[in-house]
Design an enzyme around this catalytic site. Structure first.
Site, PDB file in Angstrom:
ATOM      1  N   GLU A  92       0.827  -1.201   0.000  1.00 43.14           N
ATOM      2  CA  GLU A  92       0.000   0.000   0.000  1.00 43.14           C
ATOM      3  C   GLU A  92       0.866   1.257   0.000  1.00 43.14           C
ATOM      4  OE1 GLU A  92      -4.101  -1.463   2.180  1.00 43.14           O
ATOM      5  OE2 GLU A  92      -2.486  -0.730   3.458  1.00 43.14           O
ATOM      6  N   CYS A 334      -0.927   6.269  10.129  1.00 43.24           N
ATOM      7  CA  CYS A 334       0.372   5.720  10.512  1.00 43.24           C
ATOM      8  C   CYS A 334       0.197   4.427  11.305  1.00 43.24           C
ATOM      9  CB  CYS A 334       1.132   6.753  11.343  1.00 43.24           C
ATOM     10  SG  CYS A 334       2.746   6.204  11.893  1.00 43.24           S
TER      11      CYS A 334
END
Length: 342
Positions: A92, A334
């Site tokens: 990703e 994150c």
């Protein structure tokens, strides 16, 4: 001729390759401009190349190293791209718009071997390193999707994997991305984030002038080793010594990333430890309140605790920013990247 991917070549390597098949070296610069400037999808679009050369390219040189399997967009404009690799693995990348900037977070590995306790990517384990072409093509594919609407302005190696554990491919990818005849990204707009592999950190400082970010997340060894097993190999005193010796251009600083975990590493005592740890280093700190994900034992701290921690660092004259989560509802924040398809 064994098929190769054009995005695996630096410009000098491509010049050598085209000469090896009987073409003149300037053809390599033409190819770089077509691939990275125009974003061609087929060699047939390169009308200034001879028909024979285009046939050679079509039969032996691949343009793309990966394909877009899925794209998701969050309400805040953050986009997550799921890429398929030729061997069936997936990775990703995340595009974060923050006008006038547009930052692309790229992956460097399939999975990660470091096993940081707060990171969902680490739960996947390590599958393999990405090639330089697979890193470069994340940038190309996202820019192709954006078209003329927007330009990627910054690149951060903060996606899946530990970049310094794949340093050969990462350095090669940076050379391609920064090549003036191609994408021409300034090294000042490229940031590499590491958990602290010290020998490779020293090599990075010698070989590439990109920005450095260090994932710290604790200011004393026992807690950091519990959160980040890499600390058992490279404890804080070794890591910080390498940071003190890291070659920095004038006015540049090392960014230290610190995920705030409620009741774990977010109290005033730990803020003081962090101030002491960073003494003598040209540093700035990014505080990141934890992004919850399924199965995690950690919690996001209250806003009051976040601001108190920030204030303690600012009072010690350490530039400190709170990085707010982006793209959390699509698993793009994150520590949330897992490359699931379905």
């Amino acid at each position: 001729m064994e098929p190769v991917c054009v995005k695996d070549f630096t410009l000098p390597e491509l010049e050598e390759w085209v000469q090896g098949i009987g073409e003149r070296s300037f053809r390599a610069r033409q190819l770089f401009r077509h691939v990275y400037g125009r974003g061609v999808r087929s060699w047939s679009e390169c009308s200034d190349l001879s028909r024979m050369f285009r046939v050679q390219l079509e039969h032996g040189v691949e343009l793309d190293a990966l394909s877009v399997l899925k794209k998701e967009q969050a309400d805040d404009g953050t986009s997550k791209y799921l890429f398929g690799l030729r061997d069936g693995h997936s990775i990703e990348a995340v595009l974060i718009p923050d006008l006038p900037r547009s930052t692309l977070c790229v992956s460097s590995q399939v999975g990660c071997a470091l096993g940081c306790k707060f990171c969902l990517t680490g739960s996947l384990g390590f599958k393999r390193n990405l090639s330089a072409a697979e890193i470069v093509d994340q940038v190309c594919q996202v820019q192709r999707d954006l078209g003329s609407r927007s330009r990627i302005t910054n690149i951060v190696f903060m996606g899946m994997g530990e970049p310094l554990a794949n340093l050969d491919s990462v350095l090669r990818a940076i050379r391609v991305i920064a090549e003036p005849n191609g994408m021409a990204f300034s090294h000042r707009r490229i940031t590499l984030s590491t958990a602290g592999l010290v020998p490779q950190l020293r090599r990075l400082g010698r070989e590439s002038p990109v920005n450095l970010a260090v994932s710290l997340h604790a200011a004393e060894n026992e807690l950091r080793a519990e959160l980040m097993p890499v600390n058992r190999t490279y404890p804080l005193e070794v890591l910080m010594a390498a940071c003190r010796e890291y070659p920095l251009p004038p006015r540049k600083r090392i960014t230290f990333e610190y995920i705030l975990l409620d009741g774990i590493n977010d109290d005033p005592k730990q803020a003081k430890q962090l101030v002491k740890l960073l003494h003598g280093i040209r540093a700035k700190v990014n505080l990141m309140p934890f992004n919850p994900h399924p199965g995690s034992v950690f919690r996001k701290p209250s806003e009051q605790r976040v601001l108190a921690f920030q204030e303690a660092l600012q009072n010690a004259r350490i530039t400190t920013h709170v990085r707010r989560s982006r793209g959390g509802e699509i698993g793009a924040a994150c520590g949330q990247l897992v490359a699931e398809y379905g």
